[in-house]
Design an enzyme around this catalytic site. Structure first.
Site, mmCIF file in Angstrom:
data_model
loop_
_atom_site.group_PDB
_atom_site.id
_atom_site.type_symbol
_atom_site.label_atom_id
_atom_site.label_comp_id
_atom_site.label_asym_id
_atom_site.label_seq_id
_atom_site.Cartn_x
_atom_site.Cartn_y
_atom_site.Cartn_z
ATOM 1 N N SER A 61 36.926 28.271 41.943
ATOM 2 C CA SER A 61 37.075 29.725 42.053
ATOM 3 C C SER A 61 37.676 30.161 43.391
ATOM 4 C CB SER A 61 35.729 30.421 41.850
ATOM 5 O OG SER A 61 34.843 30.115 42.913
ATOM 6 N N LYS A 102 32.438 32.806 48.193
ATOM 7 C CA LYS A 102 33.430 33.835 47.862
ATOM 8 C C LYS A 102 33.975 34.434 49.156
ATOM 9 C CE LYS A 102 32.435 33.458 43.443
ATOM 10 N NZ LYS A 102 33.347 32.734 42.527
#
Length: 257
Positions: A61, A102
């Site tokens: 991701s 993230k």
């Protein structure tokens, strides 16, 4: 009377069994180098262990910045020190309650939306994100303006079409945001494979101060300097013995007439 007089020459270097002054000084310096090297080497490792935590990133991701299976070092930080553009490790019960990695794109008080000409917009400014995969927009699908509450963060993965991030939690009570207190660490470098320090997120500079890099370079420099001193100091003894043996052989060869 009538006997032969005998002249004895004192051995050079102050007598048999004594090492030259230079040799003693060299041994002292060698020991000092090893001792200092141990201090730097162990001190660097100890400092790194206190400041950094290793993580293995299980998904893609954050590609291409961090690929699946990459090993990263993340600096332990307080959530209040997090800035826009930081790549952070956090854990939130709404997000599976497992450590996740993230990028922070907006902080408390910001407004964030997407997309304008394929780019993210924060506080009315279009943000350039060079860390995204080449030729990809900031988001596959647009999302409406989000007002980030104070004390919270809005986070996205760099692989926007393959990331379960704030955009997947927009309907949650917190509007996809995460508390600053959920942050455990800030990623400083990818150490396996050895990609090195993360690039600075310069696209956020117009919105405010960026985070300063952690002390990883200093830690590595201390460890390397310590290793060099230890090896150099330890190598002095064998080197000095070989040099002394070579001089002795040369002297014996000169004296044999």
């Amino acid at each position: 009377m009538g006997g032969e007089s005998t002249t004895r020459t004192a051995p050079r270097g102050g007598g048999a069994g004594k090492s030259p002054a230079g040799g003693r000084t060299g041994q002292r310096l060698s020991g000092l180098a090893v001792a200092l090297g141990l201090v730097l080497f162990l001190g660097g490792f100890a400092w790194g262990a206190v400041v950094y935590r290793p993580y293995t990133v299980p998904t893609s991701s954050m590609a291409p910045t961090i690929d699946a299976g990459d090993r990263v070092l993340a600096q332990r930080v307080d959530g209040g020190d997090v800035r826009r553009g930081d790549v952070v490790v956090f854990k939130d019960a709404t997000w599976a309650n497992a450590p996740m990695v993230k990028r922070v794109v907006a902080v408390g008080g910001d407004t964030v939306s997407c997309c304008q000409e394929g780019k993210l917009k924060v506080n009315g400014k279009v943000v350039d994100e060079p860390y995204l995969p080449d030729g990809t927009p900031a988001e596959i699908s647009s999302f409406p303006t989000v007002d980030v509450p104070e004390g919270r963060l809005f986070l996205l993965g760099d692989e926007r079409d393959n990331s379960v991030d704030s955009t997947a939690h927009l309907t949650d009570a917190a509007g996809g945001t995460v508390s600053r207190g959920a942050v455990d660490a800030r990623v400083d470098a990818v150490v396996w494979p050895m990609d090195g320090m993360l690039q600075r997120p310069t696209g956020f500079e117009a919105l405010g101060d960026l985070s300063a890099p952690g002390p990883l370079r200093t830690v590595v420099a201390l460890v390397i300097a310590g290793a060099v001193l230890i090896l150099g100091g330890a190598a002095y003894g064998p080197f000095a013995k070989r040099a002394a043996a070579s001089r002795a052989r040369a002297g014996a060869g000169t004296g044999a007439r």
